[in-house]
Design a protein around this motif. Structure first.
Motif, PDB file in Angstrom:
ATOM      1  N   TYR A   5      -4.440   2.845   2.312  1.00 45.66           N
ATOM      2  CA  TYR A   5      -3.778   3.588   3.307  1.00 45.66           C
ATOM      3  C   TYR A   5      -3.042   2.434   4.463  1.00 45.66           C
ATOM      4  CZ  TYR A   5      -3.729   8.325   2.267  1.00 45.66           C
ATOM      5  OH  TYR A   5      -4.217   9.590   1.518  1.00 45.66           O
ATOM      6  N   THR A  54      -2.904   8.142  -1.416  1.00 40.82           N
ATOM      7  CA  THR A  54      -2.859   7.496  -1.729  1.00 40.82           C
ATOM      8  C   THR A  54      -3.488   7.935  -2.871  1.00 40.82           C
ATOM      9  OG1 THR A  54      -2.358   5.156  -2.535  1.00 40.82           O
ATOM     10  CG2 THR A  54      -3.999   5.929  -0.857  1.00 40.82           C
ATOM     11  N   ARG A  69       0.821  -1.162  -0.228  1.00 41.28           N
ATOM     12  CA  ARG A  69      -0.038   0.186   0.171  1.00 41.28           C
ATOM     13  C   ARG A  69       0.673   1.554  -0.158  1.00 41.28           C
ATOM     14  NH1 ARG A  69      -5.027  -1.156   4.297  1.00 41.28           N
ATOM     15  NH2 ARG A  69      -5.953  -3.336   3.476  1.00 41.28           N
TER      16      ARG A  69
END
Length: 126
Positions: free
Chosen positions: A72, A68, A18
């Protein structure tokens, strides 16, 4: 953050990849954050990781944004460790972080992020 070059450390746990991005003063930086996987999402598996990029600060005020498009990692903290011009690859601050102590030593800034597992956007104004 005072003007200078800073190594970036992150303290997190993540069961799958991630990665995050960082922008300083609205400009996306050319490296990813949180690229390592700890193998679980458990709080007991949180580890410090030295990120691959550095932060080059030229002015007295910055706005840092971590973002992102996906999920996360479970983030606990970010640390910004200022590097001296003559400093070698492994500084005392780096050695301190590698030992896994809670927080950096030396002349860095330590930004603690509340552990919640579902952070949408982290914005740090330093």
């Amino acid at each position: 953050l005072a003007p200078g070059t800073y190594k970036i450390w992150s303290h997190y746990t993540v069961g799958d990849k991630r990665t995050l991005k960082m922008a300083m003063n609205g400009k996306e930086l050319p490296f990813d954050l949180c690229t390592d996987v700890t193998g679980s999402f458990g709080e007991d598996d949180m580890k410090w990781f030295e990120e691959k990029g550095v932060l080059n600060v030229v002015g007295p005020e910055q706005s840092l944004r971590i973002f992102t498009d996906g999920f996360y990692p479970h983030i606990s903290a970010f640390a910004f460790i200022r590097q001296a011009r003559s400093q070698v690859q492994t500084s005392p601050a780096t050695q301190h972080m590698e030992r896994g102590l809670d927080g950096p030593g030396g002349n860095g800034h330590y930004v603690r992020v509340r552990y919640c597992g579902a952070i949408s956007t982290v914005v740090c104004c330093c």
